[in-house]
Design a protein around this motif. Structure first.
Motif, short mmCIF file in Angstrom:
data_model
loop_
_atom_site.label_atom_id
_atom_site.label_comp_id
_atom_site.label_asym_id
_atom_site.label_seq_id
_atom_site.Cartn_x
_atom_site.Cartn_y
_atom_site.Cartn_z
N ILE A 26 -3.70 7.16 12.63
CA ILE A 26 -4.93 7.54 11.94
C ILE A 26 -6.05 7.78 12.95
CG2 ILE A 26 -6.74 6.75 10.36
CD1 ILE A 26 -4.47 5.18 8.89
N ASN A 27 -6.15 6.89 13.92
CA ASN A 27 -7.21 7.01 14.93
C ASN A 27 -7.07 8.27 15.77
OD1 ASN A 27 -8.58 4.72 14.11
ND2 ASN A 27 -7.53 3.38 15.56
N LYS A 31 -11.11 11.48 12.91
CA LYS A 31 -11.94 11.60 11.70
C LYS A 31 -12.56 10.26 11.35
CE LYS A 31 -9.35 15.43 9.84
NZ LYS A 31 -8.47 15.92 8.80
N ILE A 32 -11.88 9.18 11.71
CA ILE A 32 -12.33 7.83 11.40
C ILE A 32 -11.75 6.91 12.45
CG2 ILE A 32 -10.39 7.43 9.83
CD1 ILE A 32 -12.26 5.64 8.16
N LEU A 62 -4.74 1.01 1.10
CA LEU A 62 -6.16 0.75 1.38
C LEU A 62 -6.69 1.80 2.35
CD1 LEU A 62 -6.10 -3.15 1.76
CD2 LEU A 62 -7.33 -1.87 -0.02
N LEU A 63 -5.93 2.05 3.40
CA LEU A 63 -6.34 3.05 4.39
C LEU A 63 -6.41 4.45 3.78
CD1 LEU A 63 -4.37 1.73 7.48
CD2 LEU A 63 -6.85 1.75 7.18
N GLN A 64 -5.44 4.81 2.95
CA GLN A 64 -5.47 6.11 2.30
C GLN A 64 -6.72 6.27 1.44
OE1 GLN A 64 -1.62 6.17 0.30
NE2 GLN A 64 -0.87 7.68 1.76
N ASN A 65 -7.08 5.22 0.71
CA ASN A 65 -8.28 5.30 -0.12
C ASN A 65 -9.54 5.44 0.72
OD1 ASN A 65 -6.91 5.20 -2.56
ND2 ASN A 65 -7.08 2.98 -2.73
N ILE A 67 -9.75 6.81 3.68
CA ILE A 67 -9.74 8.16 4.26
C ILE A 67 -10.09 9.21 3.20
CG2 ILE A 67 -8.25 9.94 5.27
CD1 ILE A 67 -6.75 7.53 6.64
N LYS A 68 -9.48 9.10 2.03
CA LYS A 68 -9.67 10.11 0.99
C LYS A 68 -11.02 10.06 0.28
CE LYS A 68 -5.23 11.28 -1.02
NZ LYS A 68 -4.33 11.00 -2.14
#
Length: 146
Positions: A26-27, A31-32, A62-65, A67-68
Motif C-alpha cells: 500500500i505504501n 497515495k497514503i 480496515l485498510l481498504q475502507n 483507502i476507498k
C-alpha cells in the motif's frame, strides 16, 4: 489488494510478515502512508489458522475502507497481543464517519468487519474525534498455550 496475500502465503512467510507485506504494498502507491505497529505474535503456531486469517482479513478490510472512503493521507494500524485479548486499532486522518454512519456502522461498508468480529466473539468501537476515525477492536485471545 483483496487477493494479495492468501492463507497459504501467511503459512509460508508468517503472519506478521504477511501484514508487513500488505502495508508495504500500500505504501508503495504513495497515495497514503500506513504505519504498522505489531506487538507480540512472535509465536503464532499456537493460534488456529482460521483465527490468524480472520485477523488478517479484518486488517485488510480496515485498510481498504481507509483507502476507498476516508481520503486520508496517513493511518496507523496497531495489533497488540495481550494474554487474554488481541487488540486491533486503526486510526486515520481522513474525513471521519458521518453522524448517520456512526449511528448505523453495520449498514455500511464495515459490515464484513462487524461480521468477522462478531464471529470471533469480539467487540468493536468507532470514534470520530474531529478529523479522522479511530476503530478499536478487541478479540478474545485464541492462543492455545496462553
Amino acid at each position: 489488494m483483496s487477493h494479495q496475500i492468501s492463507p497459504v502465503t501467511i503459512d509460508k512467510i508468517g503472519f506478521v510478515k504477511a501484514l508487513e507485506s500488505l502495508v508495504a504494498s500500500i505504501n508503495q502507491t504513495d497515495k497514503i502512508y500506513i504505519e504498522l505497529v505489531c506487538m507480540g505474535f512472535e509465536q503464532t503456531e499456537n493460534y488456529p489458522t482460521n483465527y490468524l486469517n480472520s485477523i488478517y482479513r479484518i486488517i485488510q478490510e480496515l485498510l481498504q475502507n481507509i483507502i476507498k472512503h476516508a481520503e486520508a493521507t496517513n493511518a496507523i494500524i496497531q495489533l497488540i497481543e495481550h494474554e487474554d485479548i488481541i487488540v486491533i486499532m486503526a486510526e486515520d486522518n481522513g474525513l471521519g464517519l458521518t453522524p448517520e454512519r456512526l449511528k448505523n456502522p453495520k449498514g455500511s461498508e464495515m459490515n464484513s468487519i462487524f461480521s468477522k468480529v462478531s464471529y470471533l466473539k469480539g467487540t468493536i468501537e468507532i470514534e470520530t474525534p474531529g478529523n479522522g476515525t479511530l476503530i478499536n477492536i478487541e478479540l478474545p485471545n485464541q492462543n492455545i498455550n496462553k
